[in-house]
Motif scaffolding. Structure first.
Motif, PDB file in Angstrom:
ATOM      1  N   ARG A 104      47.059  -0.869  41.942  1.00  0.00           N
ATOM      2  CA  ARG A 104      47.475  -2.155  42.513  1.00  0.00           C
ATOM      3  C   ARG A 104      48.437  -1.961  43.684  1.00  0.00           C
ATOM      4  NH1 ARG A 104      45.943  -6.641  39.741  1.00  0.00           N
ATOM      5  NH2 ARG A 104      45.301  -6.393  37.568  1.00  0.00           N
ATOM      6  N   ARG A 107      46.498   0.287  47.347  1.00  0.00           N
ATOM      7  CA  ARG A 107      45.723  -0.496  48.312  1.00  0.00           C
ATOM      8  C   ARG A 107      45.226   0.368  49.471  1.00  0.00           C
ATOM      9  NH1 ARG A 107      45.836  -5.258  46.522  1.00  0.00           N
ATOM     10  NH2 ARG A 107      44.984  -6.278  48.352  1.00  0.00           N
ATOM     11  N   ASP A 147      41.750  -8.530  42.091  1.00  0.00           N
ATOM     12  CA  ASP A 147      42.183  -7.483  43.020  1.00  0.00           C
ATOM     13  C   ASP A 147      40.983  -6.601  43.380  1.00  0.00           C
ATOM     14  OD1 ASP A 147      43.162  -5.139  44.237  1.00  0.00           O
ATOM     15  OD2 ASP A 147      45.002  -5.164  43.047  1.00  0.00           O
ATOM     16  N   LEU A 150      41.239  -2.894  42.327  1.00  0.00           N
ATOM     17  CA  LEU A 150      41.032  -2.628  40.905  1.00  0.00           C
ATOM     18  C   LEU A 150      39.546  -2.685  40.558  1.00  0.00           C
ATOM     19  CD1 LEU A 150      43.026  -1.832  38.778  1.00  0.00           C
ATOM     20  CD2 LEU A 150      43.146  -4.199  38.049  1.00  0.00           C
TER      21      LEU A 150
END
Length: 172
Positions: A104, A107, A147, A150
């Motif tokens: 997370r 990125r 996300d 993820l």
């Protein structure tokens, strides 16, 4: 900082170059700071640290990976990934929570992809019984998460190991 983290950080700074740091920032963005150490230097530094600290057990490895990750310097975070890769046999399904946090925050394909393919994939492949079932639940949750990093990690961690690695990119 622990002695192992101090060793890694100091070595990566010594191995860095401002030119490589500027190139990395231009290529990867300003989400991280950069020492300008090469990938080979990062791998060699982690290897040397593990030789100096042969007695590291599961809790030491996971704590050190978090300590390295805590500073948003790309090479430190890559060192955390390399550390987990090199000691994946010590990891268990409960470590997926820590790895999820790394994904997370990262990125960045250069960090997310090896975490998924070279840490999560072999970690989950080595689990059995209830631990395997719990890991499957986590990966299913990742696959449905809003996300995109993820979700990307969920796909890469389930891809067959014989599949060529996905092209590293800075976008999901």
């Amino acid at each position: 900082m622990t002695a192992a983290c101090d060793f890694v950080d100091a070595a990566l700074q010594r191995e860095g170059s401002w030119l490589r740091a500027e190139e990395a920032q231009a290529r990867l963005g300003e989400r991280h700071q950069y020492y300008g150490a090469s990938v080979g230097a990062v791998r060699g530094t982690v290897r040397d640290m593990l030789r100096r600290h042969r007695d590291l057990v599961h809790d030491d490895i996971t704590a050190l990976s978090s300590e390295l990750w805590s500073v948003p310097v790309f090479e430190r975070r890559l060192a955390a990934v390399v550390l987990l890769q090199s000691r994946v046999a010590l990891l268990n399904n409960s470590d997926l929570t820590r790895i999820e946090g790394f994904i997370r925050e990262a990125r960045l394909g250069e960090l997310v992809d090896p975490l998924a393919a070279d840490v999560v994939r072999p970690l989950t492949a080595g689990l059995e019984g209830q631990a395997s079932a719990r890991a499957d639940v986590v990966l299913e949750r990742w696959a449905r998460d809003p996300d995109p990093w993820l979700r990307r990690a969920a796909v890469l961690s389930r891809a067959p190991a014989t599949q060529p690695p996905a092209r590293r990119s800075t976008t999901p």
